[in-house]
Write an enzyme that holds these catalytic residues in place. Structure first.
Site, PDB file in Angstrom:
ATOM      1  N   CYS A 119      60.370  29.813  49.214  1.00 28.86           N
ATOM      2  CA  CYS A 119      58.950  29.978  49.556  1.00 28.86           C
ATOM      3  C   CYS A 119      58.012  29.523  48.434  1.00 28.86           C
ATOM      4  CB  CYS A 119      58.655  31.422  49.924  1.00 28.86           C
ATOM      5  SG  CYS A 119      59.572  31.980  51.374  1.00 28.86           S
ATOM      6  N   HIS A 252      50.786  31.917  49.390  1.00 27.13           N
ATOM      7  CA  HIS A 252      51.923  31.812  50.310  1.00 27.13           C
ATOM      8  C   HIS A 252      51.733  32.890  51.371  1.00 27.13           C
ATOM      9  CE1 HIS A 252      55.748  31.866  52.128  1.00 27.13           C
ATOM     10  NE2 HIS A 252      56.208  32.925  51.483  1.00 27.13           N
ATOM     11  N   ASN A 282      55.455  33.495  58.445  1.00 27.75           N
ATOM     12  CA  ASN A 282      55.852  32.985  57.131  1.00 27.75           C
ATOM     13  C   ASN A 282      56.619  31.684  57.352  1.00 27.75           C
ATOM     14  OD1 ASN A 282      57.130  32.425  54.713  1.00 27.75           O
ATOM     15  ND2 ASN A 282      57.692  34.549  54.289  1.00 27.75           N
TER      16      ASN A 282
HETATM   17  N1  ACO Z   1      60.375  46.510  64.358  1.00 30.31           N
HETATM   18  C1  ACO Z   1      60.422  47.837  64.375  1.00 30.31           C
HETATM   19  N2  ACO Z   1      60.982  48.575  63.395  1.00 30.31           N
HETATM   20  C2  ACO Z   1      61.500  47.894  62.352  1.00 30.31           C
HETATM   21  C3  ACO Z   1      61.479  46.483  62.268  1.00 30.31           C
HETATM   22  C4  ACO Z   1      60.891  45.785  63.345  1.00 30.31           C
HETATM   23  N3  ACO Z   1      60.806  44.438  63.371  1.00 30.31           N
HETATM   24  N4  ACO Z   1      62.084  46.106  61.119  1.00 30.31           N
HETATM   25  C5  ACO Z   1      62.447  47.233  60.495  1.00 30.31           C
HETATM   26  N5  ACO Z   1      62.111  48.315  61.231  1.00 30.31           N
HETATM   27  C6  ACO Z   1      62.316  49.732  60.940  1.00 30.31           C
HETATM   28  C7  ACO Z   1      63.485  49.967  60.034  1.00 30.31           C
HETATM   29  O1  ACO Z   1      64.692  49.997  60.753  1.00 30.31           O
HETATM   30  C8  ACO Z   1      63.135  51.307  59.447  1.00 30.31           C
HETATM   31  O2  ACO Z   1      63.440  52.330  60.374  1.00 30.31           O
HETATM   32  P1  ACO Z   1      64.121  53.700  59.889  1.00 30.31           P
HETATM   33  O3  ACO Z   1      63.122  54.317  58.960  1.00 30.31           O
HETATM   34  O4  ACO Z   1      64.354  54.433  61.155  1.00 30.31           O
HETATM   35  O5  ACO Z   1      65.384  53.270  59.185  1.00 30.31           O
HETATM   36  C9  ACO Z   1      61.614  51.258  59.331  1.00 30.31           C
HETATM   37  O6  ACO Z   1      61.182  50.222  60.231  1.00 30.31           O
HETATM   38  C10 ACO Z   1      61.147  50.930  57.931  1.00 30.31           C
HETATM   39  O7  ACO Z   1      61.914  49.797  57.478  1.00 30.31           O
HETATM   40  P2  ACO Z   1      61.633  49.149  56.086  1.00 30.31           P
HETATM   41  O8  ACO Z   1      62.540  47.994  55.867  1.00 30.31           O
HETATM   42  O9  ACO Z   1      61.593  50.238  55.069  1.00 30.31           O
HETATM   43  O10 ACO Z   1      60.158  48.619  56.366  1.00 30.31           O
HETATM   44  P3  ACO Z   1      59.089  48.184  55.328  1.00 30.31           P
HETATM   45  O11 ACO Z   1      57.944  49.102  55.390  1.00 30.31           O
HETATM   46  O12 ACO Z   1      59.680  47.885  53.992  1.00 30.31           O
HETATM   47  O13 ACO Z   1      58.608  46.814  55.970  1.00 30.31           O
HETATM   48  C11 ACO Z   1      58.904  44.459  55.520  1.00 30.31           C
HETATM   49  C12 ACO Z   1      59.532  45.719  56.087  1.00 30.31           C
HETATM   50  C13 ACO Z   1      57.697  44.095  56.373  1.00 30.31           C
HETATM   51  C14 ACO Z   1      59.924  43.341  55.552  1.00 30.31           C
HETATM   52  C15 ACO Z   1      58.458  44.766  54.082  1.00 30.31           C
HETATM   53  O14 ACO Z   1      59.512  45.290  53.326  1.00 30.31           O
HETATM   54  C16 ACO Z   1      57.922  43.557  53.423  1.00 30.31           C
HETATM   55  O15 ACO Z   1      56.854  43.093  53.725  1.00 30.31           O
HETATM   56  N6  ACO Z   1      58.660  42.996  52.436  1.00 30.31           N
HETATM   57  C17 ACO Z   1      58.279  41.810  51.788  1.00 30.31           C
HETATM   58  C18 ACO Z   1      59.204  40.813  52.203  1.00 30.31           C
HETATM   59  C19 ACO Z   1      58.566  39.570  52.680  1.00 30.31           C
HETATM   60  O16 ACO Z   1      57.397  39.387  52.887  1.00 30.31           O
HETATM   61  N7  ACO Z   1      59.449  38.653  52.853  1.00 30.31           N
HETATM   62  C20 ACO Z   1      59.083  37.387  53.297  1.00 30.31           C
HETATM   63  C21 ACO Z   1      60.057  36.433  52.756  1.00 30.31           C
HETATM   64  S1  ACO Z   1      60.012  36.384  51.063  1.00 30.31           S
HETATM   65  C22 ACO Z   1      58.688  35.644  50.696  1.00 30.31           C
HETATM   66  O17 ACO Z   1      58.167  34.859  51.427  1.00 30.31           O
HETATM   67  C23 ACO Z   1      58.168  35.994  49.446  1.00 30.31           C
END
Ligand code: ACO
Length: 325
Positions: A119, A252, A282
């Site tokens: 990315c 990004h 993304n």
């Molecule tokens: N729909 C519904 N529920 C979901 C989904 C979904 N698509 N995905 C995960 N969940 C659930 C999980 O199972 C979990 O449930 P549980 O508590 O019962 O186990 C709950 O939601 C929380 O999951 P987390 O992984 O803790 O969610 P988080 O708040 O961390 O959000 C996310 C996830 C959006 C990926 C976040 O961690 C994030 O933004 N990370 C940054 C990563 C990123 O942007 N990556 C892009 C690629 S890297 C880059 O470009 C830099």
């Protein structure tokens, strides 16, 4: 000899198929996987993304974006003597997407290579091309970010498959007596390779290892907000500028929370942050040039304005560039 490079033109391209969060939720529900528009919008800001049709690759998308950038620069493909493509989803193991796009454009002879910094790839490619133009090693450099992440998504993993989309963006850099690319900074930390990766590879005619994207979302989130603020401050410092002097931040487009958190730390209000993540998702290395071109063509970004570009990606890789547009 000119001592700077500047952006002569921008272009972008999105494949026609739009997939809304509701479309995606319906698709995942067929396999018993639950997600919702509300969850995706709240955690990421994403409302829809584009997916390339079967058989369409990142070379196809990149060629369209490149032609638009070359037109916008008022040049023809024959004027281009360097092509650098940022991608993690190339058409082939080799030759590079840059070579394949050069052949499509019909402008043989110049240097062609791909940059693999996930990315952060567009910032890496822009910085490399800037060095080539500044040194006189190239005159007009085509810098492309192009991705088909839909082809490496695991649709049984709701934590990752809702985040990404396909697309391409490009800029043409040319020589200038005034900046241009004022300052850039690139960094990496390979110790963190495990938090975001697609570990599969082709070996002995077979794919070995998991050929789909894997991510520890929370670890990436924590790293992202930390390194993006630092690298943005680094380029502002190199350029002797402050956040107040940035007309537009073009981050990004990973996640609206990461983008706005970084902007806030730098004192840049949300209305000066180019935001396309809602409509593109993304798109990895394509996201910055796609956002840049969208804002240029919408009349938001204008000549003479100062832009702060920044990105983080798998590797871990990260970087930023300060650009006088
Ligand atoms: N729909 C519904 N529920 C979901 C989904 C979904 N698509 N995905 C995960 N969940 C659930 C999980 O199972 C979990 O449930 P549980 O508590 O019962 O186990 C709950 O939601 C929380 O999951 P987390 O992984 O803790 O969610 P988080 O708040 O961390 O959000 C996310 C996830 C959006 C990926 C976040 O961690 C994030 O933004 N990370 C940054 C990563 C990123 O942007 N990556 C892009 C690629 S890297 C880059 O470009 C830099």
């Amino acid at each position: 000899m000119s001592i700077y490079s500047r952006i002569l033109g921008t272009g972008s391209y999105l494949p026609p198929e739009t997939v809304t969060n509701d479309d995606l939720a319906a698709r995942l529900a067929l396999d018993g996987i639950e997600t919702s528009d509300a969850w995706i919008v709240e955690r990421t800001g994403i409302r829809e993304r584009h997916f390339a049709a079967a058989g369409v690759g990142s070379v196809d998308l990149g060629e369209h974006a490149a032609r638009r950038a070359i037109d916008a620069a008022g040049l023809s493909p024959q004027d281009v003597d360097l092509i650098v493509v940022a991608t993690s989803t190339p058409d082939m193991i080799f030759p590079s997407n840059a070579a394949l796009i050069q052949a499509r454009l019909g402008c043989p002879g110049g240097a062609v290579f791909d940059v693999q910094a996930v990315c952060a790839g567009f910032i890496y490619a822009l910085s490399v091309a800037d060095q080539f133009v500044r040194s006189g090693m190239a005159r007009n450099a085509l810098v492309i970010g192009t991705e088909v992440f839909s082809q490496i998504l695991d649709f049984s993993d709701r934590g990752t498959c809702v985040l990404f989309g396909d697309g391409a963006g490009a800029v043409v850099l040319g020589p200038s007596d005034t900046p241009g690319v004022v300052a850039s900074a690139l960094h990496g930390d390979g110790r963190q390779a495990g938090i975001l990766r697609t570990p599969g590879r082709v070996c002995g005619g077979k794919v070995t290892g998991h050929p789909f994207l894997e991510m520890d979302g929370q670890a990436v989130f924590k790293q992202a907000v930390h390194v993006l603020e630092n690298v943005a401050r680094e380029v502002l410092g190199k350029a002797g500028r402050s956040g107040d002097e940035v007309d537009w931040m073009v981050p990004h487009q990973a996640n609206i929370r990461i983008m706005l958190h970084t902007a806030k730390k730098l004192g840049i209000p949300p209305e000066r942050v180019v935001q396309t993540v809602a409509w593109h998702g993304n798109t990895s290395a394509a996201s910055i040039p796609l956002a840049l071109d969208t804002a240029v063509r919408a009349g938001q970004i204008r000549r003479g304005q100062t832009l702060l570009l920044e990105a983080v990606g798998g590797g871990l890789t990260w970087g930023a560039a300060l650009v006088d547009y």
